[in-house]
Design a protein around this motif. Sequence first.
Motif, short mmCIF file in Angstrom:
data_model
loop_
_atom_site.label_atom_id
_atom_site.label_comp_id
_atom_site.label_asym_id
_atom_site.label_seq_id
_atom_site.Cartn_x
_atom_site.Cartn_y
_atom_site.Cartn_z
N CYS A 117 -2.73 9.79 9.46
CA CYS A 117 -2.31 10.75 8.43
C CYS A 117 -1.80 10.09 7.15
N CYS A 118 -1.41 8.83 7.23
CA CYS A 118 -0.87 8.16 6.03
C CYS A 118 -1.92 8.18 4.93
N PRO A 119 -1.61 8.76 3.79
CA PRO A 119 -2.62 8.89 2.73
C PRO A 119 -3.04 7.55 2.12
N LEU A 168 0.81 -1.22 0.00
CA LEU A 168 0.00 0.00 0.00
C LEU A 168 0.85 1.27 0.00
N CYS A 169 1.99 1.21 0.67
CA CYS A 169 2.84 2.39 0.83
C CYS A 169 3.31 2.93 -0.52
N ARG A 170 3.25 4.26 -0.67
CA ARG A 170 3.71 4.91 -1.90
C ARG A 170 4.98 5.71 -1.67
N GLY A 171 5.58 5.56 -0.50
CA GLY A 171 6.86 6.20 -0.24
C GLY A 171 6.81 7.71 -0.17
N THR A 172 5.73 8.26 0.32
CA THR A 172 5.59 9.72 0.41
C THR A 172 6.57 10.32 1.41
N GLY A 173 6.96 9.55 2.39
CA GLY A 173 7.88 10.05 3.41
C GLY A 173 7.20 10.80 4.55
#
Length: 85
Positions: free
Chosen positions: A63-65, A18-23
């Motif tokens: 907060c994780c999008p 799921l993670c998109r690496g937004t940081g």
Amino acid sequence: MTSGDRETEATVRVDPRLCRGTGLCQAMSPALFRLTGAGHAEAVEARLTGPEALETARSVADCCPMGAVELTVGPSTGGPDRPER
Ligand code: SF4
């Protein structure tokens, strides 16, 4: 034991699918999250102890999008974890 005692331990993980690496998680809490060379985040330590760490991890999860941060509250049972979200 009070009902608050169970809120002092948790397991946190990032779902790399799921993670998109937004940081964002690392920016919010570099003590708890870091970006990997693979382009996604991971928990610095899977086990969290203390209400402050749990509250921080919960805020990051909210907060994780991508909804990639999974927080499982409670002591480790050694069995399969049931994510809170
Ligand atoms: S905030 Fe969420 S999507 Fe962004 S890097 Fe962290 S886990 Fe991945």
